[in-house]
Design an enzyme around this catalytic site. Structure first.
Site, short mmCIF file in Angstrom:
data_model
loop_
_atom_site.label_atom_id
_atom_site.label_comp_id
_atom_site.label_asym_id
_atom_site.label_seq_id
_atom_site.Cartn_x
_atom_site.Cartn_y
_atom_site.Cartn_z
N SER A 1 0.83 -1.21 0.00
CA SER A 1 0.00 0.00 0.00
C SER A 1 0.86 1.25 0.00
O SER A 1 1.97 1.26 0.53
CB SER A 1 -0.89 -0.02 1.25
OG SER A 1 -1.44 1.25 1.48
N TYR B 1 -1.77 -0.15 10.86
CA TYR B 1 -2.07 -0.79 9.56
C TYR B 1 -0.88 -0.62 8.62
O TYR B 1 -0.35 -1.58 8.06
CB TYR B 1 -3.33 -0.18 8.93
CG TYR B 1 -3.41 -0.38 7.44
CD1 TYR B 1 -3.18 0.68 6.57
CD2 TYR B 1 -3.67 -1.63 6.89
CE1 TYR B 1 -3.21 0.50 5.20
CE2 TYR B 1 -3.71 -1.82 5.52
CZ TYR B 1 -3.48 -0.75 4.67
OH TYR B 1 -3.50 -0.94 3.33
N LYS C 1 2.02 -3.33 6.81
CA LYS C 1 2.42 -3.41 5.39
C LYS C 1 3.94 -3.22 5.26
O LYS C 1 4.60 -3.91 4.49
CB LYS C 1 1.69 -2.34 4.57
CG LYS C 1 0.20 -2.59 4.42
CD LYS C 1 -0.10 -3.90 3.68
CE LYS C 1 -1.57 -4.10 3.45
NZ LYS C 1 -1.90 -5.38 2.81
C1 WQD Z 1 -8.87 9.97 1.40
C2 WQD Z 1 -9.06 11.46 1.67
C3 WQD Z 1 -9.36 11.97 3.98
C4 WQD Z 1 -13.20 9.99 4.49
C5 WQD Z 1 -6.17 4.82 3.22
C6 WQD Z 1 -5.03 3.88 3.45
C7 WQD Z 1 -4.55 3.32 2.14
C8 WQD Z 1 -5.69 2.68 1.42
C9 WQD Z 1 -6.82 3.68 1.22
C10 WQD Z 1 -5.93 0.31 1.72
C11 WQD Z 1 -8.30 11.93 2.91
C12 WQD Z 1 -10.61 12.34 3.18
C13 WQD Z 1 -12.01 10.47 3.96
C14 WQD Z 1 -14.22 10.90 4.86
C15 WQD Z 1 -12.84 12.73 4.13
N1 WQD Z 1 -6.17 1.57 2.15
N2 WQD Z 1 -11.85 11.82 3.78
N3 WQD Z 1 -14.00 12.23 4.66
O1 WQD Z 1 -6.51 7.71 4.15
O2 WQD Z 1 -5.81 8.30 1.75
O3 WQD Z 1 -5.76 5.93 2.47
O4 WQD Z 1 -7.20 4.13 2.51
O5 WQD Z 1 -5.38 -0.10 0.75
O6 WQD Z 1 -3.56 2.36 2.42
O7 WQD Z 1 -3.96 4.62 4.02
O8 WQD Z 1 -7.97 7.06 2.16
O9 WQD Z 1 -10.33 7.34 1.57
O10 WQD Z 1 -9.68 7.31 4.03
O11 WQD Z 1 -9.10 9.29 2.63
O12 WQD Z 1 -12.67 13.94 3.97
O13 WQD Z 1 -15.33 10.52 5.37
O14 WQD Z 1 -10.44 11.70 1.92
O15 WQD Z 1 -9.12 12.96 4.97
O16 WQD Z 1 -7.86 13.24 2.67
P1 WQD Z 1 -6.47 7.36 2.70
P2 WQD Z 1 -9.35 7.71 2.63
#
Ligand code: WQD
Length: 349
Positions: free
Chosen positions: A131, A155, A159
């Site tokens: 990841s 998490y 990885k």
């Molecule tokens: C994306 C953006 C949030 C939810 C993680 C893991 C990565 C992969 C994907 C597994 C950020 C914003 C989110 C919400 C928001 N996992 N957000 N409101 O954190 O980039 O990555 O998930 O493979 O390994 O690290 O993904 O979708 O949680 O967030 O504003 O309700 O959306 O702050 O900027 P992230 P995400």
């Protein structure tokens, strides 16, 4: 590749199901291991609908938890696998902060068992689901594969540990061929709308959350942070269509079967383009025709400002590039959501 047998751990999951569809279309036979910890059996029934009866007959399923080494051994004793694609593991950042032992138990113990049993049966080709989280808060973007690695949550640490374990095994036993695929942000769904992401509980990730607001399961989207130093103040990520991700696994698997591939090599699977939260919401509203109410909130702990992939290495060495843009991702995410507003389980009575 015709007829090669691939073991897919976590094959009932979001990325697993989409990869199984593509493996079957490419002529592979597939054995799936899953414990339904974060998936449901209905997802496998849907995969069979998508590929049709002839290819569905090439799927074998084993209800096995990787932490049960004896059960895992029985699977390998029964079939000679040409390679393994290893998805199985927990993947929610927030949950990992709350329950780190669950993550170390699931993700580390399960994978170590897998390596042991693979070695016993002389199956030494592995595509591992890593990841972009191993880049932590990258100093330089786009992230290139030889960027210094640092994890920011349990998490991500699993990885990172599992990447180091793969490198150590490959160093000590050069006959292992291992590819580490660093996913950026997987979204969207198969064009049929029959399979897609169906997280249990309240979604952690942006797109499944937006999707549940769009179908009326959640009232509004919390936008975590609107004061980032970005073009619109919201954080930027490299969102990638799950079908592109699935094809990236096929390209990696084929690479393992080429005689010149040696050792343990990481590749980014991203588009190389960044999209902000507000841009993603706007694209989804356009694709779905639905208004997504938003509440501007403080930043979420552990979030990076901007993360997106350098994509040259996968293009050059795997012959793989992502093909779908944000509009297609939102179109396919909405197609899955509108056909399955309550995921695989249907609305609870
Ligand atoms: C994306 C953006 C949030 C939810 C993680 C893991 C990565 C992969 C994907 C597994 C950020 C914003 C989110 C919400 C928001 N996992 N957000 N409101 O954190 O980039 O990555 O998930 O493979 O390994 O690290 O993904 O979708 O949680 O967030 O504003 O309700 O959306 O702050 O900027 P992230 P995400």
């Amino acid at each position: 590749m015709e007829g090669k047998l691939v073991l897919v751990t976590g094959g009932a999951g979001f990325i697993g199901t989409h990869t199984v569809v593509q493996l079957l279309k490419e002529g592979f036979r597939v054995s799936i291991i899953d414990n339904f910890d974060n998936s449901v059996e209905e997802a496998l029934d849907r995969v069979k609908e998508v590929v049709g009866p002839a290819l569905a007959a090439k799927i074998e399923f084993h209800f096995v938890d990787l932490r049960n080494k004896d059960d895992l051994d029985k699977v390998f004793a029964k079939s000679k696998f040409d390679g393994v694609i290893h998805f199985a593991g927990r993947k929610a950042v927030g949950e990992s902060v709350e329950y780190p032992r669950r993550y170390f138990d699931n993700n580390l113990i399960g994978t170590i068992n897998l390596y042991e049993v693979m070695a016993k049966y002389n199956c030494k080709k592995m595509v591992f689901s890593s990841s972009s989280t191993v880049y932590g808060q990258p100093e330089k973007i786009p992230c290139v594969e030889d960027t210094e690695l640092k994890a920011m949550n349990p998490y991500g640490r699993t990885k990172l540990f599992l990447e180091e374990i793969a490198r150590d095994i490959s160093q000590a036993e050069p006959d292992w061929q291992i590819i580490l695929l660093r996913y950026f942000n997987p979204v969207a769904a198969h064009e049929s709308g029959k399979i897609g992401e169906d997280p249990k509980g309240i979604p952690n990730n942006l797109m499944p959350y937006i999707q549940q607001v769009a179908v009326g399961r959640l009232p509004e989207l919390n936008v975590y942070g609107h004061d980032y130093p970005t073009r619109d103040g919201t954080a930027i990520r490299d969102y990638i269509h799950v079908m592109d991700l699935a094809d990236g696994h096929i390209a990696a698997l084929k690479k393992l079967f080429t005689p010149d591939f040696k050792g343990c090599v990481p590749y980014n699977l991203g588009t190389g383009r960044g999209t902000s939260v507000l841009e993603m919401v706007a694209a989804f509203e356009k694709a779905s025709g639905k208004k997504i109410p938003m509440k501007l909130c403080p930043r979420r702990a552990g979030d990076a400002t901007a993360v997106y992939a350098a994509v040259d290495k996968a293009a050059k060495e795997l012959g793989w590039k992502a093909k779908h843009g944000i509009e297609e991702m939102c179109r396919d995410q909405w197609n899955w959501a509108s056909k399955n507003p309550w995921g695989y389980q249907g609305k609870k009575a």
